[in-house]
Design an enzyme around this catalytic site. Sequence first.
Site, PDB file in Angstrom:
ATOM      1  N   CYS A 233      54.987 -43.912  66.777  1.00  0.00           N
ATOM      2  CA  CYS A 233      54.093 -44.501  67.901  1.00  0.00           C
ATOM      3  C   CYS A 233      52.594 -44.564  67.287  1.00  0.00           C
ATOM      4  CB  CYS A 233      54.361 -43.596  68.939  1.00  0.00           C
ATOM      5  SG  CYS A 233      53.581 -41.883  68.699  1.00  0.00           S
ATOM      6  N   HIS A 286      52.372 -38.303  72.107  1.00  0.00           N
ATOM      7  CA  HIS A 286      52.988 -39.860  72.239  1.00  0.00           C
ATOM      8  C   HIS A 286      51.740 -40.731  72.540  1.00  0.00           C
ATOM      9  CE1 HIS A 286      55.562 -43.364  72.160  1.00  0.00           C
ATOM     10  NE2 HIS A 286      55.289 -43.658  73.384  1.00  0.00           N
ATOM     11  N   HIS A 298      54.626 -49.933  73.181  1.00  0.00           N
ATOM     12  CA  HIS A 298      54.701 -48.818  72.374  1.00  0.00           C
ATOM     13  C   HIS A 298      55.777 -48.867  71.599  1.00  0.00           C
ATOM     14  CE1 HIS A 298      57.262 -46.047  75.184  1.00  0.00           C
ATOM     15  NE2 HIS A 298      57.568 -47.280  75.327  1.00  0.00           N
TER      16      HIS A 298
END
Length: 331
Positions: A233, A286, A298
Site C-alpha cells: 500500500c 494502510h 490503493h
Amino acid sequence: MLPPAFAEKVEDIVPVEQDSKEQVEEQTYVDVSVMSVWAEPNNTRKLDAPALSNPVQPWEWTESMTLDDKLWLVGNLDTQALYGMEVEVLKEEGDWTKVAVEGQSTPLHEEGYPGWVPSRQLSESTNFAKMQDRDMASTTASTAFLYEEKELETEIIEVSFNTRLPVVSEQEDKVMVATPSDGNKWMAKEDITVYEDIEAIPAPSATDLVETAESFMGLPYLWAGVSGFGFDCSGFTHSIYKAHGITIPRDSSVQAEQGEHVARSDLQAGDLVFFARNGGTGDVHHVGMYIGNGEMIHSPNSRSTVEKVVIDESDYANSYHSASRYLPNES
C-alpha cells in the site's frame, strides 16, 4: 568493500570527461531489476530463489506464490530497491550485506530504509558513479526492457517503473543508458522520459498522480513491493509520487505524519488517506490515494490487486484515521 566475486563485472561504461584531479568515489548500486530487502539474512525459503539470484526473475517469483506464501512475507520482507539505485553498505555477514536504500526515508535509519540483501545483487562501480550527472532516463512504463543492441532485438533485463539510469546517447526513438555492471544498453523512448535531473521533473497536478496510479489497476499486491512487478500500500503511494519528482516517506505511518494534514471534508484528488486499527484511533496500517467523489485507489492486501473503491463502502469504512496533502492546494 563487497566480496571480490560481487564487485563490478565490467568496466565498459562510456566514461564522463572529468578533470584529472577530480576523484569520484566508488559507490554501491542495485545490480538486479528489483532487489528485495529482507529483515534478516538467510531467512528465506526455497521458493524465494528467483528473488535471490542475479539476475532475478520477479514474475516467476510472484506468480508462483500461493496466498499463504505471500502472507509469510509480512514481517520477513521489509522493502525493495530498483536497478541502479544507490545503497549505503552498513554491514556484511557471509553472502549477505546489510544496506540502507537511499531515497526511501524512514526513522529506522538516517541513510535510508535498512535491511539485508544477497551480496550478489550489488555492484560497486566508479564508472557508474561518474555517470550520475548525465541526463536521466526515467522508466514510465509499468515495466520495460533493456536491449543489447540499438535495433532493440535482444532483451537483456526487464526493469520496473521508476527505474532511473544515466543517458549515454540519445536517438529519435531510443536511448543508450549506462548500467551498474553490464555496460551500456538500449531502451525504447516510448518506455521512458528523459530529464536533466530529478529537479527537472515537472511538478504534477492531481490529475497526473491519479492517471499514473490508474495505470496499475489490476496489478497484484506484494508485501514490501515498490515496483511494477507488485506494490504494497505505501510502496504504491511512495512510488507514484516519486515518479513525479516528489519524495515522500516509505511507510504509511510516516507518510501520515508528514505533508499538510487536511480534514476529511476538504479532501482533494491526490491526497493520501490513512486508516488505523481500533476504529481509526490506533496505529496507522494502510494508505490509499484519494481520487475524488469519496473514492480512493490503493493496493490493499495479499488477497487483492490495485483497485478503486468507495471509501465508505469498503473494508476500510470504519477505520479512517487522517489525510495528508503533498501537493499545493488547487485554486
